[in-house]
Design a protein around this motif. Structure first.
Motif, PDB file in Angstrom:
ATOM      1  N   LYS A   1      -8.882  -8.465  -8.980  1.00  0.00           N
ATOM      2  CA  LYS A   1      -8.398  -8.587  -7.604  1.00  0.00           C
ATOM      3  C   LYS A   1      -8.073  -7.201  -7.054  1.00  0.00           C
ATOM      4  CE  LYS A   1      -5.098 -10.921  -4.624  1.00  0.00           C
ATOM      5  NZ  LYS A   1      -3.964 -11.875  -4.575  1.00  0.00           N
ATOM      6  N   LEU A   2      -8.673  -6.888  -5.905  1.00  0.00           N
ATOM      7  CA  LEU A   2      -8.471  -5.601  -5.249  1.00  0.00           C
ATOM      8  C   LEU A   2      -7.580  -5.764  -4.030  1.00  0.00           C
ATOM      9  CD1 LEU A   2     -12.178  -4.353  -5.122  1.00  0.00           C
ATOM     10  CD2 LEU A   2     -10.452  -3.823  -6.865  1.00  0.00           C
ATOM     11  N   MET A   3      -6.808  -4.732  -3.755  1.00  0.00           N
ATOM     12  CA  MET A   3      -6.105  -4.603  -2.485  1.00  0.00           C
ATOM     13  C   MET A   3      -6.711  -3.373  -1.815  1.00  0.00           C
ATOM     14  SD  MET A   3      -2.025  -4.331  -1.622  1.00  0.00           S
ATOM     15  CE  MET A   3      -1.758  -6.113  -1.662  1.00  0.00           C
ATOM     16  N   LEU A   4      -7.342  -3.592  -0.664  1.00  0.00           N
ATOM     17  CA  LEU A   4      -8.021  -2.529   0.069  1.00  0.00           C
ATOM     18  C   LEU A   4      -7.129  -2.094   1.221  1.00  0.00           C
ATOM     19  CD1 LEU A   4     -11.554  -4.195   0.180  1.00  0.00           C
ATOM     20  CD2 LEU A   4     -10.659  -2.591  -1.529  1.00  0.00           C
ATOM     21  N   VAL A   5      -6.686  -0.850   1.179  1.00  0.00           N
ATOM     22  CA  VAL A   5      -5.699  -0.343   2.126  1.00  0.00           C
ATOM     23  C   VAL A   5      -6.297   0.806   2.928  1.00  0.00           C
ATOM     24  CG1 VAL A   5      -3.434   0.759   2.337  1.00  0.00           C
ATOM     25  CG2 VAL A   5      -3.826  -0.953   0.544  1.00  0.00           C
ATOM     26  N   CYS A   6      -6.274   0.664   4.259  1.00  0.00           N
ATOM     27  CA  CYS A   6      -6.781   1.743   5.116  1.00  0.00           C
ATOM     28  C   CYS A   6      -6.313   1.526   6.545  1.00  0.00           C
ATOM     29  CB  CYS A   6      -8.302   1.801   5.082  1.00  0.00           C
ATOM     30  SG  CYS A   6      -9.110   0.279   5.617  1.00  0.00           S
ATOM     31  N   THR A   7      -6.286   2.590   7.303  1.00  0.00           N
ATOM     32  CA  THR A   7      -6.026   2.457   8.728  1.00  0.00           C
ATOM     33  C   THR A   7      -7.356   2.244   9.437  1.00  0.00           C
ATOM     34  OG1 THR A   7      -6.097   4.866   8.970  1.00  0.00           O
ATOM     35  CG2 THR A   7      -3.925   3.858   8.733  1.00  0.00           C
TER      36      THR A   7
ATOM     37  N   ARG B   1     -10.465  -9.998  -3.144  1.00  0.00           N
ATOM     38  CA  ARG B   1      -9.830  -8.879  -2.454  1.00  0.00           C
ATOM     39  C   ARG B   1      -8.935  -9.371  -1.328  1.00  0.00           C
ATOM     40  NH1 ARG B   1     -14.908  -9.651  -1.727  1.00  0.00           N
ATOM     41  NH2 ARG B   1     -15.652 -10.202   0.329  1.00  0.00           N
ATOM     42  N   VAL B   2      -8.021  -8.494  -0.977  1.00  0.00           N
ATOM     43  CA  VAL B   2      -7.159  -8.670   0.176  1.00  0.00           C
ATOM     44  C   VAL B   2      -7.079  -7.313   0.870  1.00  0.00           C
ATOM     45  CG1 VAL B   2      -5.071  -8.275  -1.208  1.00  0.00           C
ATOM     46  CG2 VAL B   2      -4.908  -9.449   0.984  1.00  0.00           C
TER      47      VAL B   2
ATOM     48  N   GLU C   1     -12.359 -12.336   5.771  1.00  0.00           N
ATOM     49  CA  GLU C   1     -11.523 -11.694   4.760  1.00  0.00           C
ATOM     50  C   GLU C   1     -10.054 -12.101   4.898  1.00  0.00           C
ATOM     51  OE1 GLU C   1     -12.786  -9.561   2.360  1.00  0.00           O
ATOM     52  OE2 GLU C   1     -14.777  -9.861   3.192  1.00  0.00           O
ATOM     53  N   LYS C   2      -9.343 -12.033   3.789  1.00  0.00           N
ATOM     54  CA  LYS C   2      -7.890 -12.196   3.827  1.00  0.00           C
ATOM     55  C   LYS C   2      -7.299 -10.843   4.209  1.00  0.00           C
ATOM     56  CE  LYS C   2      -3.875 -13.658   1.235  1.00  0.00           C
ATOM     57  NZ  LYS C   2      -3.351 -14.139  -0.055  1.00  0.00           N
ATOM     58  N   VAL C   3      -6.468 -10.840   5.254  1.00  0.00           N
ATOM     59  CA  VAL C   3      -5.942  -9.580   5.785  1.00  0.00           C
ATOM     60  C   VAL C   3      -4.441  -9.692   6.024  1.00  0.00           C
ATOM     61  CG1 VAL C   3      -6.167  -7.832   7.587  1.00  0.00           C
ATOM     62  CG2 VAL C   3      -8.116  -9.287   7.051  1.00  0.00           C
ATOM     63  N   HIS C   4      -3.748  -8.620   5.678  1.00  0.00           N
ATOM     64  CA  HIS C   4      -2.350  -8.449   6.052  1.00  0.00           C
ATOM     65  C   HIS C   4      -2.311  -7.314   7.069  1.00  0.00           C
ATOM     66  CE1 HIS C   4      -0.632 -11.096   3.012  1.00  0.00           C
ATOM     67  NE2 HIS C   4      -1.534 -10.595   2.175  1.00  0.00           N
ATOM     68  N   TRP C   5      -1.730  -7.571   8.221  1.00  0.00           N
ATOM     69  CA  TRP C   5      -1.654  -6.567   9.281  1.00  0.00           C
ATOM     70  C   TRP C   5      -0.309  -5.858   9.206  1.00  0.00           C
ATOM     71  CZ3 TRP C   5      -6.336  -6.197  11.093  1.00  0.00           C
ATOM     72  CH2 TRP C   5      -7.148  -7.327  11.177  1.00  0.00           C
ATOM     73  N   LEU C   6      -0.353  -4.533   9.189  1.00  0.00           N
ATOM     74  CA  LEU C   6       0.869  -3.729   9.261  1.00  0.00           C
ATOM     75  C   LEU C   6       0.809  -2.893  10.532  1.00  0.00           C
ATOM     76  CD1 LEU C   6       1.516  -2.351   5.657  1.00  0.00           C
ATOM     77  CD2 LEU C   6       2.641  -4.234   6.817  1.00  0.00           C
ATOM     78  N   PRO C   7       1.950  -2.536  11.090  1.00  0.00           N
ATOM     79  CA  PRO C   7       1.929  -1.644  12.247  1.00  0.00           C
ATOM     80  C   PRO C   7       1.268  -0.318  11.885  1.00  0.00           C
ATOM     81  CG  PRO C   7       4.129  -2.548  11.890  1.00  0.00           C
ATOM     82  CD  PRO C   7       3.299  -2.928  10.705  1.00  0.00           C
ATOM     83  N   TYR C   8       0.563   0.257  12.857  1.00  0.00           N
ATOM     84  CA  TYR C   8      -0.074   1.556  12.620  1.00  0.00           C
ATOM     85  C   TYR C   8       0.989   2.571  12.245  1.00  0.00           C
ATOM     86  CZ  TYR C   8      -2.462   5.946  13.350  1.00  0.00           C
ATOM     87  OH  TYR C   8      -2.977   7.199  13.169  1.00  0.00           O
ATOM     88  N   GLN C   9       0.682   3.385  11.267  1.00  0.00           N
ATOM     89  CA  GLN C   9       1.597   4.423  10.796  1.00  0.00           C
ATOM     90  C   GLN C   9       0.942   5.771  11.025  1.00  0.00           C
ATOM     91  OE1 GLN C   9       3.469   3.684   6.959  1.00  0.00           O
ATOM     92  NE2 GLN C   9       3.137   5.824   6.420  1.00  0.00           N
TER      93      GLN C   9
ATOM     94  N   LYS D   1      -0.237  -9.374  -6.123  1.00  0.00           N
ATOM     95  CA  LYS D   1      -0.544  -9.054  -7.526  1.00  0.00           C
ATOM     96  C   LYS D   1      -1.978  -8.542  -7.738  1.00  0.00           C
ATOM     97  CE  LYS D   1       2.831 -12.388  -9.284  1.00  0.00           C
ATOM     98  NZ  LYS D   1       3.741 -12.076  -8.225  1.00  0.00           N
ATOM     99  N   PRO D   2      -2.371  -7.487  -7.029  1.00  0.00           N
ATOM    100  CA  PRO D   2      -3.721  -6.953  -7.251  1.00  0.00           C
ATOM    101  C   PRO D   2      -3.809  -6.252  -8.604  1.00  0.00           C
ATOM    102  CG  PRO D   2      -2.478  -5.460  -5.865  1.00  0.00           C
ATOM    103  CD  PRO D   2      -1.610  -6.687  -6.069  1.00  0.00           C
ATOM    104  N   ASP D   3      -4.997  -6.218  -9.147  1.00  0.00           N
ATOM    105  CA  ASP D   3      -5.229  -5.449 -10.369  1.00  0.00           C
ATOM    106  C   ASP D   3      -5.391  -3.966 -10.044  1.00  0.00           C
ATOM    107  OD1 ASP D   3      -5.411  -7.711 -12.253  1.00  0.00           O
ATOM    108  OD2 ASP D   3      -7.146  -8.236 -11.019  1.00  0.00           O
ATOM    109  N   LEU D   4      -5.920  -3.696  -8.861  1.00  0.00           N
ATOM    110  CA  LEU D   4      -6.172  -2.327  -8.433  1.00  0.00           C
ATOM    111  C   LEU D   4      -5.986  -2.234  -6.931  1.00  0.00           C
ATOM    112  CD1 LEU D   4      -7.303   0.587  -8.936  1.00  0.00           C
ATOM    113  CD2 LEU D   4      -9.598  -0.402  -8.609  1.00  0.00           C
TER     114      LEU D   4
END
Length: 148
Positions: free
Chosen positions: A2-8, A28-29, A45-53, A76-79
């Motif tokens: 399971k991946l967590m893909l994080v980007c702006t 993935r999430v 895709e499964k997405v979590h929205w965060l305020p722009y930083q 609980k992502p593996d990476l």
């Protein structure tokens, strides 16, 4: 895995999308900010929205850090994989605090030195990929694996 893909949004999102051959093979999430380009994720895709930083925005960093920790804890992502920008720092710290592996892929635009996010993440990430050989020569932990 399971991946967590994080980007702006914007270029960092475009870089992550270009890695589809890798991430499409895994559960993935996504974690990103809601903009015109990232909105397309909601269809498939499964997405979590965060305020722009914004870079160097300490207040947004402080607000997003607990959210990052909670997301890593609950998903609980593996990476965790990030292409930046500043939100990557939150998730690198969250990964460290929760015992998860964190990989950072530095921007193609960084040919002489790491970005501020890259410099902050460098001591705590598990892997750091750069897109210029000169950066892998300058930073021992950095791996050059070609351009994304």
């Amino acid at each position: 895995m399971k991946l967590m893909l994080v980007c702006t949004s914007g270029g960092h999102f475009a870089t992550m999308k270009s890695l589809e051959r890798f991430w499409s093979q895994h559960e993935r999430v996504w974690v990103t900010d809601f903009k015109e380009d990232t909105r397309s994720l909601t269809a498939t895709e499964k997405v979590h929205w965060l305020p722009y930083q914004a870079p160097r925005d300490i207040a947004a960093f402080a607000l997003n850090l607990p959210k990052a920790i909670n997301l890593v804890w609950s998903e609980k992502p593996d990476l965790i994989v990030s292409t930046g920008a500043s939100i990557a720092v939150n998730f690198a710290l969250a990964a460290k605090l929760t015992g998860k592996d964190f990989t950072f892929i530095e921007s193609l635009s960084r040919s002489r030195e790491l970005s501020l996010s890259g410099k902050l993440i460098y001591p705590i990430c598990n892997e750091l990929y750069v897109q210029w050989p000169s950066l892998s020569e300058r930073y021992d932990k950095a791996v050059f694996a070609g351009h994304v």
